[in-house]
Motif scaffolding. Structure first.
Motif, short mmCIF file in Angstrom:
data_model
loop_
_atom_site.label_atom_id
_atom_site.label_comp_id
_atom_site.label_asym_id
_atom_site.label_seq_id
_atom_site.Cartn_x
_atom_site.Cartn_y
_atom_site.Cartn_z
N PRO A 1 1.25 -1.41 -0.06
CA PRO A 1 -0.21 0.55 -0.61
C PRO A 1 1.15 1.12 0.01
O PRO A 1 2.13 1.78 0.55
CB PRO A 1 -0.46 -0.31 1.03
N LEU A 2 0.09 2.17 -0.56
CA LEU A 2 0.70 4.05 -0.81
C LEU A 2 -0.27 4.59 -0.30
O LEU A 2 -1.28 4.52 -0.58
CB LEU A 2 0.82 4.15 -1.68
N ALA A 3 -0.43 5.78 1.02
CA ALA A 3 -1.15 6.15 1.62
C ALA A 3 -1.70 7.29 1.27
O ALA A 3 -1.16 8.10 1.42
CB ALA A 3 -0.99 6.16 2.81
N VAL A 4 -1.81 7.59 -0.15
CA VAL A 4 -1.79 8.55 -0.75
C VAL A 4 -2.72 9.78 -0.20
O VAL A 4 -2.69 11.22 -1.12
CB VAL A 4 -1.87 8.25 -2.38
N SER A 5 -4.09 9.38 -0.37
CA SER A 5 -5.10 10.47 0.54
C SER A 5 -5.88 9.81 1.21
O SER A 5 -5.65 8.80 2.03
CB SER A 5 -5.81 10.77 -0.42
N GLU A 6 -7.00 10.43 1.45
CA GLU A 6 -8.14 10.23 3.26
C GLU A 6 -8.53 9.21 2.83
O GLU A 6 -9.26 8.94 3.36
CB GLU A 6 -8.63 11.18 2.90
N ASP A 7 -8.48 9.13 0.61
CA ASP A 7 -9.42 7.93 0.15
C ASP A 7 -9.01 7.06 -0.43
O ASP A 7 -9.83 6.45 -1.07
CB ASP A 7 -11.17 8.80 0.21
N HIS B 1 11.67 7.00 -0.71
CA HIS B 1 12.82 6.83 -0.35
C HIS B 1 12.84 6.08 1.01
O HIS B 1 11.54 6.22 1.71
CB HIS B 1 13.16 8.35 -0.09
N GLY B 2 13.93 5.65 1.57
CA GLY B 2 13.49 5.02 2.64
C GLY B 2 14.41 3.65 2.63
O GLY B 2 14.53 3.20 1.47
N SER B 3 14.05 3.05 4.16
CA SER B 3 14.94 0.97 4.45
C SER B 3 13.32 0.52 4.34
O SER B 3 12.20 1.71 5.27
CB SER B 3 16.00 1.16 5.38
N ILE B 4 13.13 -0.48 4.21
CA ILE B 4 12.31 -1.08 4.96
C ILE B 4 11.40 -1.39 6.45
O ILE B 4 9.93 -0.90 6.32
CB ILE B 4 12.36 -3.00 4.96
N HIS C 1 2.12 3.44 6.55
CA HIS C 1 2.53 3.28 4.73
C HIS C 1 3.30 4.49 4.26
O HIS C 1 2.43 5.56 5.01
CB HIS C 1 1.12 2.43 4.04
N PRO C 2 4.18 4.78 3.11
CA PRO C 2 5.18 6.20 2.67
C PRO C 2 3.64 6.31 1.95
O PRO C 2 2.37 5.58 2.09
CB PRO C 2 5.61 5.07 1.77
N THR C 3 3.33 7.63 1.85
CA THR C 3 1.97 8.49 1.43
C THR C 3 2.59 9.10 -0.01
O THR C 3 1.76 9.87 -0.80
CB THR C 3 2.03 9.52 2.62
#
Length: 187
Positions: A76-82, A93-96, A103-105
Motif C-alpha cells: 500500500p501507498l497511503a496517498v490520500s484520505e480515501d 525513499h527510505g528503508s524497510i 505506509h509511505p504517502t
C-alpha cells in the motif's frame, strides 16, 4: 416511478484499514481502495507476475537499497484520505523499517503492470498518482508490449506521456543518469 436519489458509501482509508484488521476480506482476497471505492484486484497470471519481477530486477539496479531507496512490490501507498492503492512497484525513499508503523504517502516512481487491468490502471490509478503529486508513473502495457511513461504532474494531471517500445530506453526522473532498456521490462 422515479428512482430514489441514493449515494454509494465512500470509504475512508481509516475505515478500509479497520475492515482489513477485522479480517472482513477473505484470506488471500486482493483489494485496494481508490477514491473511496474498494476494488477487487485481478488474480495475477504468470505473464503479469513475470513482468513485475523483471521490472523489480531492473529497478533494483537503478535504485539500490544502499542508497536509501526501497522498492515495494504490491504494497500500500497511503496517498490520500480515501485512497490506498497497491501499485505493482513503488520506489520510495527510505528503508524497510521506516514503514513499520505506517505506509509511505508518496513515491518517486510507481509502476503498474497491466494486461486485464489495463483500463483500471490507465483511467483510475495513473490519474490518482498524478493528483497525489507522484512525479513519475509507468504503465507497463503487456497487451501492446509498450511502456507508457507519465511525468510532470500539474494540477493533478501528468503533462508528459511517452509511449516506448522494445528497442527504446528510459531513464527514471529519480536517477536520470541511469538507463533501462524497455525490452528488459517485457516478458
Amino acid at each position: 416511478m422515479a428512482l430514489a436519489d441514493i449515494e454509494a458509501h465512500r470509504w475512508t482509508r481509516r475505515e478500509y484499514e479497520r475492515l482489513a484488521a477485522r479480517e472482513f476480506f477473505p484470506p488471500g482476497k486482493r483489494v485496494e481502495l481508490i477514491e473511496g471505492v474498494i476494488y477487487d484486484m485481478s488474480p495475477q497470471n504468470s505473464l503479469h507476475a513475470t513482468a513485475v519481477r523483471l521490472a523489480n530486477e531492473a529497478l533494483r539496479v537503478v535504485f539500490p537499497s544502499i542508497a536509501s531507496f526501497e522498492i515495494r512490490s504490491q504494497l500500500p501507498l497511503a496517498v490520500s484520505e480515501d485512497s490506498e492503492p497497491e501499485p505493482d512497484l513503488a520506489v520510495v525513499h527510505g528503508s524497510i523499517r521506516d514503514f513499520r508503523d505506517s505506509h509511505p504517502t508518496t513515491a518517486l516512481l510507481v509502476v503498474e503492470v497491466a494486461d486485464s487491468s489495463l483500463l483500471h490502471d490507465r483511467k483510475r490509478k495513473i490519474p490518482l498518482y498524478a493528483r497525489s503529486g507522484i512525479p513519475e508513473a509507468w504503465l507497463l502495457n503487456l497487451v501492446r508490449r509498450t511502456l507508457e511513461v507519465c511525468r510532470d504532474p500539474v494540477d493533478g494531471v501528468y503533462q508528459t506521456r511517452m509511449v516506448l517500445r522494445a528497442g527504446d530506453t528510459v531513464s527514471p526522473l529519480g536517477r536520470p543518469e541511469s538507463v533501462i532498456a524497455v525490452s528488459d521490462l517485457l516478458p
